[in-house]
Design a protein around this motif. Structure first.
Motif, short mmCIF file in Angstrom:
data_model
loop_
_atom_site.label_atom_id
_atom_site.label_comp_id
_atom_site.label_asym_id
_atom_site.label_seq_id
_atom_site.Cartn_x
_atom_site.Cartn_y
_atom_site.Cartn_z
N ILE A 13 -20.25 47.76 -62.38
CA ILE A 13 -19.82 48.89 -62.74
C ILE A 13 -18.45 48.61 -61.61
N GLN A 14 -18.52 48.01 -60.82
CA GLN A 14 -16.83 47.86 -60.26
C GLN A 14 -15.55 47.38 -60.44
N THR A 15 -16.40 46.18 -61.71
CA THR A 15 -14.98 45.90 -61.74
C THR A 15 -14.90 45.50 -63.63
N GLY A 16 -16.05 45.76 -63.90
CA GLY A 16 -16.47 45.89 -65.56
C GLY A 16 -16.51 44.37 -66.57
N LEU A 17 -17.51 43.60 -65.08
CA LEU A 17 -17.28 42.51 -65.39
C LEU A 17 -18.65 41.92 -66.49
N ARG A 18 -19.12 40.78 -67.11
CA ARG A 18 -20.09 41.15 -67.99
C ARG A 18 -21.40 40.56 -67.72
N ILE A 19 -22.47 40.94 -67.19
CA ILE A 19 -23.54 39.73 -66.46
C ILE A 19 -24.56 39.58 -67.48
N ASP A 20 -25.12 39.94 -68.37
CA ASP A 20 -26.11 39.44 -69.28
C ASP A 20 -25.03 38.50 -70.21
N GLY A 21 -25.73 37.18 -69.55
CA GLY A 21 -24.86 36.39 -71.07
C GLY A 21 -24.70 35.23 -70.52
N LYS A 22 -24.32 34.43 -71.05
CA LYS A 22 -23.96 32.77 -71.03
C LYS A 22 -24.26 32.18 -69.34
N ALA A 23 -24.90 31.50 -68.53
CA ALA A 23 -24.07 30.55 -67.96
C ALA A 23 -23.13 30.08 -67.31
N VAL A 24 -21.72 30.51 -66.77
CA VAL A 24 -20.22 29.41 -66.99
C VAL A 24 -20.40 28.29 -66.02
N ILE A 25 -20.68 27.74 -67.12
CA ILE A 25 -21.32 25.99 -66.67
C ILE A 25 -21.05 25.03 -68.13
N ALA A 26 -20.35 23.90 -67.81
CA ALA A 26 -20.44 22.86 -68.52
C ALA A 26 -19.96 21.76 -68.22
N ALA A 27 -20.05 21.00 -68.60
CA ALA A 27 -19.47 19.27 -69.09
C ALA A 27 -18.02 19.43 -68.18
N VAL A 28 -17.85 18.51 -66.90
CA VAL A 28 -15.90 18.56 -67.13
C VAL A 28 -15.88 17.19 -67.52
N GLY A 29 -14.81 17.26 -66.88
CA GLY A 29 -14.38 15.69 -66.72
C GLY A 29 -12.90 15.13 -68.41
N GLY A 30 -12.66 14.63 -69.16
CA GLY A 30 -11.99 14.85 -69.72
C GLY A 30 -10.48 14.74 -69.64
N ASP A 31 -9.41 14.17 -70.87
CA ASP A 31 -7.86 14.29 -70.02
C ASP A 31 -7.79 15.67 -69.88
#
Length: 656
Positions: free
Chosen positions: A115-133
């Motif tokens: 309500i305060q910021t308007g960011l979406r909460i019902d969605g995929k988790a913010v997570i992924a593989a890290v690394g690469g160039d």
């Protein structure tokens, strides 16, 4: 009223039952009680983002809406009160991700951040593989190959982004360039405002691949990621050695101003319905901190009453007027789930604050947060696939609909005699500072405080007592057994005790209080803290008068008259807080009534109310005509009150 006992009193602020506050020995509040000063925290934030109510670039606004960042971009210039944030950190409990306030447990939930910021909460988790160039990732998605000195580890310096992606006119030649500019803008927003680390000068490159397709970007739960990051920084800031705090700290301000009405004198109306709720503060510009400091906020939080916390600031009418993104995740506002942002995993505990949703509060179960997840960092894990490592935790987030808590509606305020409140009193820390204990322990030395205690006790007795705990809310998951494959020889994953100084709360003994004679004395009012009290008189017991006005703990040079309250923080305890022995006033009975002896009470001791009083004429009489239309006679008008002394009976006025 009996005076205080002459025995010394030993104080210990620790909870009676220490099973809930497991980290108390390393918590900042323990150090504050031990006499160590807690410096005001530095708030980490970048000040070079072209954002705010007038700063969001129109050329990329559609990209921001599609990615789900349009609302939070309008808030990137939100004012910061470091003293308020520091006071809130002192009451944050890393065991449960809850603020411990006198009325009970409260916290920032998924509902608040949506309500305060308007960011979406019902969605995929913010997570992924890290690394690469990392250099190639930046080149592919931003169109410019950064030099080696533009990186610091696996993070990209914000100064490099500011240098190349500040003027949109240089990137507005085609849609591809504008899309790249929008990616750089969101990356700056993430690293400088939403997910700010303690450097506030760089942003991890791992977020950039999530911005490749804005349609997919908008499907992530950036609100849950922002709340997880804030929870982690709040937990880390309870270490007294920490000097700063990162994360979405403006959310703390937004939440506090709505929940604690005494922090802001104005409550502006939300008029920009296309923006999140907290934009009303920026539209009206009605916020202000004045001269409030850390001592002021400690004072206010210490003697909060249960009716001074707004449990439900969001009405149904208000929520219906907000943008759709603010309320589209309402079905998971009460979910007990892990909040995920790559390596950060912090538990969301709405089951402990059900009153914030208008639901009866029960005695909650123990903490869900595993110690092995509380201090994991990215150090030495540049190629880690967090989606695989946190597979079990991500599955819990994906099942968030199954862990929604519910119970019966809460009608009115929760009874002071309820099972939960009685449980909370024995499991929370009683006082923040030693000064806050004086009225709690010396209540029999302050008549006004005694009256407040009696009223609260009467209210507690009259309220119905629960014969059993409220029913356990539905959706309570079983005990979690999470294994993330952490090697036993690694230092991290051991909990928050690592790198913290442990201290044991020292018992504090008040000096013995001298016995004082009984009696009630009239004292002319001192200069009050509240000007409206200037004409009010005060009645003090003989044991508590002081010749020096009490100095406000949060404002030098002003004096205040404290209000009686169970949670009041008194002035610093000094022996001079108590008055010397009252003057002996003897009396004898005559034909004309009781008369006092010739001993006049000294002015600094007040006037003995046990003596008889008469009305005596002033020596200097002014001729004032009364009722001239009826030719009434002139008479003496100005009178004062003096004790009835022997030999002064001839000064009394004749009756009409």
């Amino acid at each position: 009223m009996a005076s205080s006992s002459s025995q010394s009193r030993v104080l210990n602020p620790d909870p009676e039952d220490g099973s809930l506050l497991r980290y108390q020995s390393v918590h900042v509040s323990e150090h504050i009680w031990d006499g160590r000063e807690h410096p005001v925290l530095k708030v980490r934030m970048s000040h070079f983002i072209p954002a705010g109510m007038e700063g969001v670039l129109v050329e990329i606004l559609l990209h921001l809406i599609l990615a789900g960042f349009a609302g939070v971009a309008q808030l990137a210039c939100f004012p910061i009160d470091r003293h308020l944030i520091t006071a809130l950190v002192e009451r944050w409990r890393p065991e449960t991700h809850i603020f411990h306030m006198p009325p009970g447990e409260c916290t920032i939930t998924l509902q608040d951040i949506a309500i305060q910021t308007g960011l979406r909460i019902d969605g995929k988790a913010v997570i992924a593989a890290v690394g690469g160039d990392k250099t190639q990732i930046v080149k592919d998605l931003l169109g410019i190959r950064p030099p080696a000195d533009a990186f610091m580890g696996s993070s990209l310096k914000l100064s490099w982004l500011d240098q190349h992606f500040t003027h949109v006119a240089m990137h507005n030649h085609n849609e591809l360039q504008l899309t790249r500019f929008a990616r750089a803008y969101i990356l700056r927003l993430i690293g400088g405002f939403m997910l700010v680390d303690h450097s506030s000068s760089r942003v991890p490159v791992r977020y950039l691949p999530l911005l490749e397709d804005f349609t997919i970007t908008g499907q992530y739960s950036w609100g849950a990621a922002g709340l997880a990051f804030l929870y982690r920084d709040l937990c880390m800031s309870t270490n007294i050695e920490h000097s700063g705090i990162g994360g979405l700290t403006p959310l703390l301000m937004m939440w506090a101003w709505d929940r604690f009405p005494f922090l802001q004198s104005n409550n502006p109306v939300h008029t920009r319905v296309e923006l999140p709720y907290s934009a009303r503060w920026l539209v009206s510009r009605s916020y202000g901190r004045g001269k409030r400091d850390l001592a002021y906020y400690r004072y206010k939080f210490d003697h909060m009453k249960r009716e001074e916390f707004v449990w439900q600031p969001y009405s149904m009418e208000l929520m219906n007027s907000l943008p759709a993104i603010c309320i589209e995740g309402a079905n998971i506002w009460r979910s007990v789930v892990p909040l995920i942002c790559f390596q950060i995993c912090e538990w969301h505990r709405p089951d402990r604050v059900m009153r914030q949703f208008g639901i009866v509060q029960h005695i909650s179960r123990a903490s869900y947060q595993p110690d092995q997840l509380h201090d994991i960092t990215l150090r030495g894990k540049t190629g880690e696939n967090w989606s695989t490592k946190f597979r079990g935790i991500v599955e819990l987030w994906d099942m968030r609909q199954a862990w929604v808590m519910t119970n019966d509606p809460q009608i009115g305020l929760l009874s002071s005699n309820s099972e939960y409140i009685r449980w909370y009193i024995t499991h929370t820390r009683q006082w923040m500072t030693r000064d806050a204990t004086v009225f709690a322990v010396l209540g029999d030395a302050h008549e006004e405080h005694i009256t407040c205690v009696m009223m609260n006790e009467q209210e507690r007795i009259l309220e119905p007592a629960s014969s059993f705990d409220p029913p356990i809310q539905s959706g309570n998951p079983a005990d979690l057994d999470i294994d993330i494959g952490q090697p036993a020889d690694r230092k991290e994953g051991k909990g928050l005790q690592r790198h913290r100084t442990e201290v044991k709360a020292t018992e504090w003994s008040l000096p013995p209080l001298p016995e004082r004679r009984d009696g009630i004395y009239y004292v002319p009012p001192q200069f009050p803290f509240n000007p409206s009290q200037a004409t009010q008189t005060s009645y003090f017991h003989a044991s508590q008068y002081t010749s020096q006005p009490a100095v406000s703990p949060f404002s030098s040079g002003q004096y205040y008259v404290p209000e009686g309250s169970l949670y009041m923080t008194p002035p610093p305890y000094e022996p001079s807080f108590f008055m010397p022995d009252a003057p002996a006033v003897g009396g004898h009975q005559s034909d004309q009534g009781w008369e006092t002896s010739s001993v006049q009470p000294r002015e600094e001791h007040g006037i003995d109310l046990n003596a008889n009083f008469i009305i005596a004429a002033d020596v200097e009489v002014q001729e004032v005509r009364r009722n001239p239309h009826r030719e009434a006679r002139d008479r003496r008008r100005q009178c004062i009150l003096t004790p009835h002394e022997a030999g002064h009976a001839d000064q009394s006025l004749d009756s009409d």
